[in-house]
Write an enzyme that holds these catalytic residues in place. Structure first.
Site, PDB file in Angstrom:
ATOM      1  N   ASP A  40       0.858  -1.191   0.000  1.00 40.78           N
ATOM      2  CA  ASP A  40       0.000   0.000   0.000  1.00 40.78           C
ATOM      3  C   ASP A  40       0.888   1.233   0.000  1.00 40.78           C
ATOM      4  O   ASP A  40       2.044   1.193   0.425  1.00 40.78           O
ATOM      5  CB  ASP A  40      -0.931   0.025   1.224  1.00 40.78           C
ATOM      6  CG  ASP A  40      -2.156   0.918   1.000  1.00 40.78           C
ATOM      7  OD1 ASP A  40      -3.215   0.384   0.604  1.00 40.78           O
ATOM      8  OD2 ASP A  40      -2.039   2.146   1.172  1.00 40.78           O
ATOM      9  N   TYR A 159     -12.790   8.746 -12.829  1.00 41.91           N
ATOM     10  CA  TYR A 159     -13.026   7.403 -12.282  1.00 41.91           C
ATOM     11  C   TYR A 159     -13.642   6.482 -13.339  1.00 41.91           C
ATOM     12  O   TYR A 159     -13.134   5.390 -13.612  1.00 41.91           O
ATOM     13  CB  TYR A 159     -13.930   7.500 -11.043  1.00 41.91           C
ATOM     14  CG  TYR A 159     -14.005   6.220 -10.260  1.00 41.91           C
ATOM     15  CD1 TYR A 159     -12.964   5.832  -9.422  1.00 41.91           C
ATOM     16  CD2 TYR A 159     -15.110   5.376 -10.359  1.00 41.91           C
ATOM     17  CE1 TYR A 159     -13.025   4.645  -8.703  1.00 41.91           C
ATOM     18  CE2 TYR A 159     -15.184   4.190  -9.642  1.00 41.91           C
ATOM     19  CZ  TYR A 159     -14.144   3.833  -8.810  1.00 41.91           C
ATOM     20  OH  TYR A 159     -14.204   2.655  -8.104  1.00 41.91           O
TER      21      TYR A 159
END
Ligand SMILES: NC(=O)c1ccc[n+]([C@@H]2O[C@H](COP(=O)([O-])OP(=O)(O)OC[C@H]3O[C@@H](n4cnc5c(N)ncnc54)[C@H](O)[C@@H]3O)[C@@H](O)[C@H]2O)c1
Length: 267
Positions: A40, A159
Site C-alpha cells: 500500500d 473514475y
C-alpha cells in the site's frame, strides 16, 4: 466458513492492500493457502493488514508501494520474491481518490493522477510481475475495476474513464500472456460499503440507505463479496477463465441503478 485451500503454494502481491477491499482480499487469499505480500501507499496500513493475517496463523508480509512509479513496483516484486521465493498472483486494487468535476473544473493534475494510479499503475505492476509469473510456470492477474467502468456518472469522468480502460487493458493483457499460462481478469464491484465509497453520502448508514436500492438485490455489497470473487479468479477453479470481467454488483449494472417510486430497482 470453510476455505478450500485453493491457493496452497501460491504467492500473491496485492496493491492497495491496506484499504478495506484490498485487506479483505489479502485475508481471503491467505485463508485459501496463499502466502501474501500486502502493498500500500501507506506502509502502516499494509502492515496492519499483514498483522491481521498473521494473527490468524497465516503467512503475510507488507511493503510500501506507490504504483505510479516503476522503481517502487520493482522493489515490491523483489521483496515478494526475497520473502516468499516466487510470485504467482497479482491483485491490483490501488485506486486514486478522484474528486468530482468536469473538463473546466477538474485540474489536469488530478486527471493525470487518476490515470496514473488506476490504469498506468496496473500496467507498471504487470511489467514487473509477469516475468516472475512466467518463471513460476504461470499465474493469475486480478484487476479491480468498477461498475462505473460500465456506466457513466456526471462529474466522475476520471473514475469512470480509468475503470473502463482498466477493463479493456485487462482483456488485452489476457491475450498477451495466454501463451505463458498467465490469466488476466477484472472484477467490477457494485457499491461496496467502505469508508471511501460512503464519504459522498456522509457515512456508511446513509450510503447503505441510498445505494442499497440501486442494486437488484437491494443492498450494497460487502468487502467479503469481492474477496470471494478474487479468490475464485486467482484459483484453478477459474483455470478456463481469462479476459473476462466478473460483475460482483448485486445486479447494479443490469438494472443501471434505476430506482422505482417504491425505492426498489425497476426496469
Ligand atoms: N468501495 C466501492 O464501492 C467500490 C466500488 C467499485 C470499485 N471499487 C474499487 O475497489 C478498490 C478498493 O476500494 P476501497 O473502497 O477498498 O478503497 P480504499 O481507499 O479503502 O482502498 C484503496 C487503497 O489504495 C491505496 N492507494 C492509493 N493510491 C495508491 C498508490 N499510488 N499506490 C499504492 N496504493 C495506493 C490507498 O492507500 C488505499 O489503502 C478500488 O480500486 C476502487 O476503485 C470500490
Amino acid at each position: 466458513m470453510t476455505y478450500l485451500g485453493r491457493l496452497t503454494g501460491r504467492v500473491a502481491l496485492i496493491t492497495g492492500g491496506g484499504g478495506e477491499i484490498g485487506c479483505a482480499i489479502a485475508l481471503r487469499l491467505a485463508r485459501e493457502g496463499a502466502r501474501v505480500m500486502v502493498g500500500d501507499l501507506y506502509h502502516d496500513k499494509a502492515e496492519a493488514a499483514a498483522n491481521a493475517i498473521r494473527a490468524q496463523g497465516l503467512e503475510a508480509g507488507s511493503v510500501q508501494i506507490d504504483v505510479r512509479f516503476e522503481d517502487s513496483a520493482k522493489a515490491a516484486v523483489e521483496k515478494t520474491i526475497g520473502t516468499f521465493g516466487s510470485l504467482t498472483t497479482l491483485v491490483n486494487v490501488a485506486a486514486a481518490v478522484t474528486p468530482d468535476g468536469n473538463a473546466e473544473t477538474l485540474s489536469l493534475e488530478l486527471w493525470e493522477n487518476a490515470i496514473r494510479v488506476n490504469l498506468t499503475g496496473a500496467f507498471i505492476m504487470c511489467k514487473y510481475a509477469t516475468p516472475q509469473m512466467r518463471k513460476a510456470g504461470g499465474g493469475a492477474i486480478v484487476n479491480i475495476a468498477s461498475q462505473l467502468g460500465h456506466l457513466s456518472v456526471a462529474g466522475r469522468s476520471p473514475y469512470c474513464t480509468t475503470k473502463a480502460a482498466l477493463i479493456k487493458y485487462t482483456e488485452v493483457l489476457a491475450m498477451d500472456y495466454a501463451r505463458d499460462n498467465i490469466r488476466a481478469n477484472t472484477i467490477s464491484p457494485g457499491f461496496i460499503l467502505t469508508e471511501r465509497s460512503s464519504r459522498r453520502s456522509g457515512g456508511k448508514e446513509n450510503a447503505s440507505r441510498i445505494q442499497g436500492p440501486k442494486h437488484l438485490l437491494n443492498r450494497p455489497g460487502s468487502v467479503e463479496d469481492i474477496a470471494a470473487g478474487a479468490a475464485y479468479l486467482a484459483s484453478d477453479d477459474a483455470a478456463f477463465v481469462t479476459g473476462t470481467d466478473l460483475l460482483i454488483d448485486g445486479g447494479y449494472v443490469t438494472f443501471k441503478g434505476v430506482i422505482g417510486p417504491d425505492g426498489k430497482p425497476t426496469m
